[in-house]
Motif scaffolding. Structure first.
Motif, PDB file in Angstrom:
ATOM      1  N   GLY A 115      91.942  31.132  97.745  1.00 52.23           N
ATOM      2  CA  GLY A 115      93.346  31.155  97.356  1.00 52.23           C
ATOM      3  C   GLY A 115      93.483  31.526  95.889  1.00 52.23           C
ATOM      4  N   SER A 116      94.705  31.643  95.433  1.00 44.37           N
ATOM      5  CA  SER A 116      94.932  32.052  94.042  1.00 44.37           C
ATOM      6  C   SER A 116      94.598  30.954  93.044  1.00 44.37           C
ATOM      7  N   SER A 117      94.547  29.696  93.487  1.00 49.61           N
ATOM      8  CA  SER A 117      94.262  28.608  92.552  1.00 49.61           C
ATOM      9  C   SER A 117      92.983  27.846  92.869  1.00 49.61           C
ATOM     10  N   SER A 118      92.427  28.035  94.078  1.00 45.76           N
ATOM     11  CA  SER A 118      91.201  27.324  94.431  1.00 45.76           C
ATOM     12  C   SER A 118      90.482  28.006  95.584  1.00 45.76           C
ATOM     13  N   VAL A 119      89.209  27.640  95.731  1.00 50.46           N
ATOM     14  CA  VAL A 119      88.401  28.050  96.866  1.00 50.46           C
ATOM     15  C   VAL A 119      88.149  26.797  97.689  1.00 50.46           C
ATOM     16  N   LYS A 120      88.403  26.880  98.988  1.00 50.46           N
ATOM     17  CA  LYS A 120      88.191  25.740  99.872  1.00 50.46           C
ATOM     18  C   LYS A 120      87.118  26.110 100.885  1.00 50.46           C
ATOM     19  N   LEU A 121      86.166  25.186 101.103  1.00 46.98           N
ATOM     20  CA  LEU A 121      85.083  25.415 102.049  1.00 46.98           C
ATOM     21  C   LEU A 121      84.998  24.248 103.014  1.00 46.98           C
ATOM     22  N   VAL A 122      84.646  24.548 104.253  1.00 46.67           N
ATOM     23  CA  VAL A 122      84.427  23.498 105.247  1.00 46.67           C
ATOM     24  C   VAL A 122      83.140  23.848 105.998  1.00 46.67           C
ATOM     25  N   LYS A 163      93.289  32.944  85.460  1.00 45.10           N
ATOM     26  CA  LYS A 163      93.342  34.404  85.500  1.00 45.10           C
ATOM     27  C   LYS A 163      92.368  35.020  86.494  1.00 45.10           C
ATOM     28  N   ALA A 164      91.871  34.244  87.444  1.00 44.38           N
ATOM     29  CA  ALA A 164      90.973  34.793  88.462  1.00 44.38           C
ATOM     30  C   ALA A 164      91.728  35.717  89.411  1.00 44.38           C
ATOM     31  N   PHE A 165      93.039  35.451  89.598  1.00 46.27           N
ATOM     32  CA  PHE A 165      93.892  36.263  90.466  1.00 46.27           C
ATOM     33  C   PHE A 165      95.085  36.780  89.680  1.00 46.27           C
ATOM     34  N   THR A 166      95.508  37.998  89.998  1.00 50.18           N
ATOM     35  CA  THR A 166      96.740  38.559  89.453  1.00 50.18           C
ATOM     36  C   THR A 166      97.440  39.292  90.588  1.00 50.18           C
ATOM     37  N   ASP A 167      98.692  38.961  90.817  1.00 53.25           N
ATOM     38  CA  ASP A 167      99.493  39.598  91.868  1.00 53.25           C
ATOM     39  C   ASP A 167      98.792  39.563  93.227  1.00 53.25           C
ATOM     40  N   GLY A 168      98.111  38.444  93.528  1.00 52.48           N
ATOM     41  CA  GLY A 168      97.453  38.279  94.814  1.00 52.48           C
ATOM     42  C   GLY A 168      96.119  38.978  94.963  1.00 52.48           C
ATOM     43  N   ASN A 169      95.631  39.571  93.893  1.00 50.46           N
ATOM     44  CA  ASN A 169      94.348  40.282  93.927  1.00 50.46           C
ATOM     45  C   ASN A 169      93.327  39.596  93.032  1.00 50.46           C
ATOM     46  N   ILE A 170      92.077  39.572  93.495  1.00 53.23           N
ATOM     47  CA  ILE A 170      91.003  38.998  92.683  1.00 53.23           C
ATOM     48  C   ILE A 170      90.787  39.885  91.460  1.00 53.23           C
ATOM     49  N   ASN A 202      88.681  38.630  88.774  1.00 55.87           N
ATOM     50  CA  ASN A 202      87.360  38.311  88.249  1.00 55.87           C
ATOM     51  C   ASN A 202      86.474  37.827  89.386  1.00 55.87           C
ATOM     52  N   ILE A 203      85.774  38.749  90.026  1.00 55.43           N
ATOM     53  CA  ILE A 203      84.960  38.438  91.197  1.00 55.43           C
ATOM     54  C   ILE A 203      83.840  37.449  90.861  1.00 55.43           C
ATOM     55  N   GLU A 204      83.317  37.507  89.633  1.00 55.59           N
ATOM     56  CA  GLU A 204      82.238  36.601  89.246  1.00 55.59           C
ATOM     57  C   GLU A 204      82.710  35.146  89.240  1.00 55.59           C
ATOM     58  N   GLU A 205      83.916  34.897  88.749  1.00 51.14           N
ATOM     59  CA  GLU A 205      84.445  33.537  88.728  1.00 51.14           C
ATOM     60  C   GLU A 205      84.683  33.015  90.137  1.00 51.14           C
ATOM     61  N   VAL A 206      85.148  33.869  91.020  1.00 54.43           N
ATOM     62  CA  VAL A 206      85.372  33.472  92.410  1.00 54.43           C
ATOM     63  C   VAL A 206      84.025  33.203  93.093  1.00 54.43           C
ATOM     64  N   ALA A 207      83.048  34.063  92.874  1.00 53.39           N
ATOM     65  CA  ALA A 207      81.711  33.861  93.445  1.00 53.39           C
ATOM     66  C   ALA A 207      81.084  32.572  92.915  1.00 53.39           C
ATOM     67  N   ASP A 208      81.247  32.305  91.632  1.00 58.36           N
ATOM     68  CA  ASP A 208      80.725  31.061  91.053  1.00 58.36           C
ATOM     69  C   ASP A 208      81.379  29.840  91.703  1.00 58.36           C
ATOM     70  N   ALA A 209      82.676  29.918  91.968  1.00 57.44           N
ATOM     71  CA  ALA A 209      83.380  28.802  92.604  1.00 57.44           C
ATOM     72  C   ALA A 209      82.857  28.579  94.023  1.00 57.44           C
ATOM     73  N   ILE A 210      82.587  29.654  94.751  1.00 56.09           N
ATOM     74  CA  ILE A 210      82.036  29.518  96.102  1.00 56.09           C
ATOM     75  C   ILE A 210      80.656  28.875  96.038  1.00 56.09           C
ATOM     76  N   ASN A 211      79.815  29.358  95.142  1.00 52.62           N
ATOM     77  CA  ASN A 211      78.475  28.779  94.988  1.00 52.62           C
ATOM     78  C   ASN A 211      78.536  27.313  94.589  1.00 52.62           C
ATOM     79  N   LYS A 212      79.442  26.974  93.703  1.00 50.66           N
ATOM     80  CA  LYS A 212      79.595  25.575  93.291  1.00 50.66           C
ATOM     81  C   LYS A 212      80.015  24.716  94.493  1.00 50.66           C
TER      82      LYS A 212
END
Length: 72
Positions: free
Chosen positions: A20-27, A49-56, A58-68
């Motif tokens: 999502g634009s404010s968080s990554v959720k995993l189950v 600033k990971a998302f702007t206008d619904g688009n990623i 900064n892919i690195e920040e999103v990937a880091d959040a998934i890994n975390k």
């Protein structure tokens, strides 16, 4: 933390990811007796600033959040 992870490395499970634009959720789900059971979940906040206008943006920040989230 005591080194416990919510997401085990079992081969019979699956992980769902919602970016999502404010968080990554995993189950994490594991199959038991023909049914899926929830093994764990994680919600990791994303930088503003990971998302702007619904688009990623900064892919690195999103990937880091998934890994975390996978390590929680």
């Amino acid at each position: 933390m005591l080194g416990i992870t919510l997401f085990s490395r079992k081969k019979s499970g699956v992980v769902g990811v919602d970016i999502g634009s404010s968080s990554v959720k995993l189950v994490a789900l594991a199959k038991r007796g023909g049914r899926f059971c929830m093994e764990g979940f994680a919600v990791v906040a994303l930088p503003e600033k990971a998302f702007t206008d619904g688009n990623i943006q900064n892919i690195e920040e999103v990937a880091d959040a998934i890994n975390k989230g996978l390590r929680i």
